[in-house]
Design an enzyme around this catalytic site. Structure first.
Site, mmCIF file in Angstrom:
data_model
loop_
_atom_site.group_PDB
_atom_site.id
_atom_site.type_symbol
_atom_site.label_atom_id
_atom_site.label_comp_id
_atom_site.label_asym_id
_atom_site.label_seq_id
_atom_site.Cartn_x
_atom_site.Cartn_y
_atom_site.Cartn_z
ATOM 1 C CE1 TYR A 99 117.293 105.576 7.965
ATOM 2 C CE2 TYR A 99 116.846 107.832 8.626
ATOM 3 C CZ TYR A 99 117.540 106.932 7.851
ATOM 4 O OH TYR A 99 118.488 107.377 6.974
ATOM 5 C CD1 TRP B 265 125.493 109.644 5.931
ATOM 6 C CD2 TRP B 265 126.640 111.079 7.207
ATOM 7 N NE1 TRP B 265 124.925 109.644 7.185
ATOM 8 C CE2 TRP B 265 125.606 110.504 7.987
ATOM 9 C CE3 TRP B 265 127.485 112.012 7.799
ATOM 10 C CZ2 TRP B 265 125.402 110.830 9.334
ATOM 11 C CZ3 TRP B 265 127.284 112.340 9.141
ATOM 12 C CH2 TRP B 265 126.250 111.753 9.888
ATOM 13 C CG ASP C 69 124.600 105.082 6.150
ATOM 14 O OD1 ASP C 69 125.087 105.219 7.287
ATOM 15 O OD2 ASP C 69 123.424 104.741 5.963
ATOM 16 C CD GLU D 244 118.176 111.492 7.716
ATOM 17 O OE1 GLU D 244 117.320 111.621 6.792
ATOM 18 O OE2 GLU D 244 118.803 110.434 7.914
HETATM 19 C C1 DGY Z 1 119.822 103.517 6.386
HETATM 20 O O1 DGY Z 1 119.037 102.591 6.216
HETATM 21 O O2 DGY Z 1 119.933 104.489 5.630
HETATM 22 C C2 DGY Z 1 120.628 103.545 7.581
HETATM 23 O O3 DGY Z 1 121.474 104.651 7.632
HETATM 24 C C3 DGY Z 1 121.372 102.282 7.810
HETATM 25 O O4 DGY Z 1 121.672 102.292 9.159
#
Ligand code: DGY
Length: 419
Positions: A32, A343, A162, A386
């Site tokens: 990210y 999730w 997600d 995470e």
């Molecule tokens: C991802 O890219 O996995 C994110 O959660 C999107 O925001």
């Protein structure tokens, strides 16, 4: 203070500093590489434990990406980075700085209040200048996402959760067959078994393409976008954030009325999300009326909003009792449960921290301490990952994660216990 807690505190501060890209913090490098909305609000909370000025800067950089409509986007692409998909060209929002076209859970006002309370003298002017931007963002949620009464999302990414089973009924009606070729990068960084599946990504991208093709016209997205589901988690987070914004208004000598009305109206609409078969608040497809029918961590956020009832609380605790390490993102007894897939089952320290805030305020001190201990033990054993398998505590997703480090400093660490 135990030495190992001090060592972990220092490691957590090191992660926040290493993930600092100059005025904003990335969730973790590689996986990210940009500024994510709610990740940044948590980063600010963690930063406030040792660098209050930098904490406010984090929020200010986040709100520098706010659209004229009031929306604060879920990703701000400050610098180009080819290690992430979908990048700015896929979103096509035509903004400077480039951003995604959807939002993310509005936790900023709740955490800004906490950061202010940590040092009111240092925070007063910073809070005062952020206040109108936070109110504008809450107005955007009210105008564009609360038509049914409760809060809805137009993309699973807007919920921050997600691929949780909450979205399965809505996602089943999204056609992902025509999105064309694309290359994911998330699975270059993390085991594919811990990430959403290809069918999920096809649909995620189809929803983005719809938004881009209509120029991110919110009227069009609400009227005929491929995905539109009411979310108990965003509803609870927004109730809480509006109450915190009303508190901020009063503290600054302003009229709290608007934020208070938003909170009250959301609470009054909650029966729309009550699933009596499940004994708790549930996600609901606004196109078809179908409930998700699976209890997830979003339902536990009722405590954050101060919404309680004995039947629901007993049900939530019984689901929690099925695991050993914090709140599972989805019920282990459901067929959809997958303990390591993002999730669809894992325990997320950051969600645990929000639920604990609510438990403390509900006077459920034993449960709040249990949640803190279970979360702390994950981090003490494996580090700042995470998310974690809630059954055996195995670390999952990305390492050196900003929001896990942040909630350690602000809540889970024994040194944070005065909170
Ligand atoms: C991802 O890219 O996995 C994110 O959660 C999107 O925001």
């Amino acid at each position: 203070m135990p030495d190992d807690a001090m060592t972990l505190d220092s490691a957590a501060r090191g992660i926040l500093q290493a993930n600092d890209r100059g005025g904003y913090t990335v969730p973790t490098s590689g996986l990210y590489p940009y500024q994510w909305n709610w990740d940044s609000a948590f980063a600010a909370w963690g930063l406030s434990t040792f660098d209050i000025d930098r904490a406010w800067t984090e929020l200010e950089t986040l709100f520098s990406g706010q659209w004229a409509t009031g929306m604060v986007p879920h990703i701000i692409f400050h610098k180009t980075d080819s290690s992430y998909f979908p990048g700015p060209s896929v979103w096509g929002t035509d903004r400077a700085p480039p951003s995604s076209g959807i939002s993310q859970p509005p936790v900023a006002a709740t955490l800004a209040r906490r950061i202010y309370e940590a040092d009111p003298v240092a925070g007063r002017a910073r809070l005062e200048s952020l206040y109108p931007a936070m109110l504008d963002w809450h107005r955007w949620w009210r105008t564009h996402r609360c038509a049914s009464g409760v809060a809805a999302v137009t993309h699973p990414w807007e919920s921050g959760r997600d691929n949780c089973p909450d979205w399965d009924p809505g996602m089943a009606n999204v056609d992902g067959s025509d999105v064309g070729e694309y290359v994911r990068h998330d699975t270059d960084h993390v085991d594919a078994a811990m990430r959403p599946e290809k069918e999920d990504y096809d649909r995620f991208i189809a929803i983005v393409q719809f938004g881009r093709n209509c120029g991110w016209d919110q009227g069009e997205i609400i009227a005929s976008g491929p995905f539109y589901m009411a979310d108990p988690a965003i509803t609870f987070i927004l109730i809480r954030a509006n109450r915190d914004l009303a508190w901020i208004a009063r503290t600054l000598g302003k009229d709290p009325g608007e934020a208070q009305v938003y909170a009250d109206d959301l609470e009054a609409a909650l029966p729309e999300l009550w699933n009596s078969g499940l004994g708790c608040y549930d996600a609901r497809d606004l196109r078809t009326g179908t409930f998700a029918g699976v209890l997830g961590s979003g339902s536990f956020l009722a405590w954050l909003a101060g919404v309680t009832n004995a039947e629901m609380e007993a049900r939530l605790i019984s689901v929690w009792n099925r695991v050993s390490f914090g709140i599972p993102s989805s019920d282990p007894a459901a067929d959809t449960f997958d303990p390591r897939r993002y999730w669809r089952g894992p325990s997320w320290p950051v969600i645990n921290s929000l639920i604990a805030i609510g438990l403390i305020e509900a006077g459920r001190f034993a449960e709040a301490e249990r949640l803190r201990r279970e979360t702390a033990s994950l981090i003490e054993t494996a580090g700042f990952w995470e998310y974690f398998d809630p059954l055996d505590g195995a670390p999952c997703g990305g390492p050196n994660f900003t929001w896990t480090a942040a909630i350690w400093l602000a809540w889970a660490s024994p040194t944070a216990m005065g909170d």
